[in-house]
Design an enzyme around this catalytic site. Structure first.
Site, PDB file in Angstrom:
ATOM      1  N   HIS A 166       0.863  -1.187   0.000  1.00  0.00           N
ATOM      2  CA  HIS A 166       0.000   0.000   0.000  1.00  0.00           C
ATOM      3  C   HIS A 166       0.896   1.232   0.000  1.00  0.00           C
ATOM      4  CE1 HIS A 166      -3.125   2.910   1.041  1.00  0.00           C
ATOM      5  NE2 HIS A 166      -2.305   3.363   1.981  1.00  0.00           N
ATOM      6  N   SER A 168       0.579   5.613  -0.099  1.00  0.00           N
ATOM      7  CA  SER A 168      -0.284   6.793  -0.090  1.00  0.00           C
ATOM      8  C   SER A 168       0.520   7.998   0.382  1.00  0.00           C
ATOM      9  CB  SER A 168      -1.498   6.573   0.815  1.00  0.00           C
ATOM     10  OG  SER A 168      -1.087   6.434   2.166  1.00  0.00           O
TER      11      SER A 168
END
Length: 294
Positions: A166, A168
């Site tokens: 992930h 971000s």
């Protein structure tokens, strides 16, 4: 904001102090894949030992050929109307750690790791923006690795694994950027050369903040590294299987200064040096110090 500065400086000073205490004759320029991922029984160190993962470095000055003054994404929904006054010179640093949480999965061969990487671009020379952080990318991962020793040409494929990734930037709309991937990792080793090939599948996202990221950044990464004495070179290439005109390349040269403290020169060209710049093409040049490599 002041707390962010204190945290950053604290991390930087810890690494600088630790590096200065190491005997230069005992410095390991580059670990083998077995040492890095504890593939062979002689390299097994057990679980929950914190160690470096990706390169850890601090670039005191990073110059960019193109300032992303109006970040936007291709859907238009997350377009920003703010006129950001960025300097084309800033600092950049990356910290990265991993630890093994389970050893001997699936018939006693696989190891489960968790990793975390943070990359920050800091407008420390920009008084107009109060020396703010322009972009910070957070990247937690869960990695399942299996040791192999498959002959290929004159070397061996030493590891095969899967990663749940992930990434971000932790921002709010309209400048929020994130994506999730499943990455296949294949590690190859020949003498003092390490090659890692990482194709990935981008997981679907109902609220897609960067719909064209795989066209710009790519859907695979190739990392090639070697060293000559105490001088190290590594290249990271991201490219797409569907388009030939985009992607990026990063060239790194690490050289000795004192003890474990080494200089670091970096050149980047292409798209996606950060998530906010995923569809911006630029050339950047950075110079600083390196604390740990692959």
């Amino acid at each position: 904001m002041l707390q962010q500065y204190k945290t950053t400086l604290f991390i930087f000073l810890i690494f600088t102090f630790a590096s200065a205490q190491i005997d230069p004759d005992k410095v390991i320029i580059r670990k083998t894949l077995s040492e890095a991922w504890e593939l062979d029984s002689i390299d097994k160190q057990g679980t929950f030992r914190l160690m470096s993962y990706r390169p850890i470095y601090f670039s005191a000055a990073r110059w960019s050929s193109r300032r992303n003054t109006e970040p936007f994404n291709e859907s238009g929904e997350f377009q920003s109307k703010d006129k950001n006054i960025f300097n084309n010179i800033e600092t950049k640093f990356q910290i990265s750690f991993k630890t093994k949480v389970i050893q001997g999965l699936l018939f006693g061969t696989g190891d489960l790791w968790v990793g975390y990487t943070q990359k920050a671009h800091w407008q420390v020379y920009n008084k107009t923006l109060s020396r703010a952080f322009r972009e910070v990318n957070y990247e937690p991962e869960v990695m399942l690795n299996f040791p192999t020793k498959i002959p290929l040409f004159k070397g061996h494929i030493r590891t095969v694994g899967l990663t749940l990734n992930h990434q971000s930037n932790g921002k709010d709309i309209p400048t929020s950027r994130s994506w999730n991937r499943i990455i296949l990792n294949i590690g190859y080793e020949y003498k003092n050369w390490n090659i890692n090939f990482r194709p990935w599948y981008r997981m679907p996202d109902d609220e897609d903040e960067n719909p064209g990221i795989t066209r710009s950044v790519g859907d695979a990464e190739l990392e090639v590294a070697t060293h000559f004495g105490k001088h190290e070179f590594y290249t990271i290439i991201n490219h797409s299987f569907s388009t030939l005109e985009k992607g990026n390349i990063q060239l790194n040269y690490v050289f000795p200064i004192h003890g474990h403290l080494r200089g670091h020169a970096q050149v980047f060209q292409g798209y996606g040096e950060t998530l906010i710049d995923y569809n911006i093409q630029q050339t950047t040049i950075g110079i600083g110090v390196s604390f740990a490599n692959w």
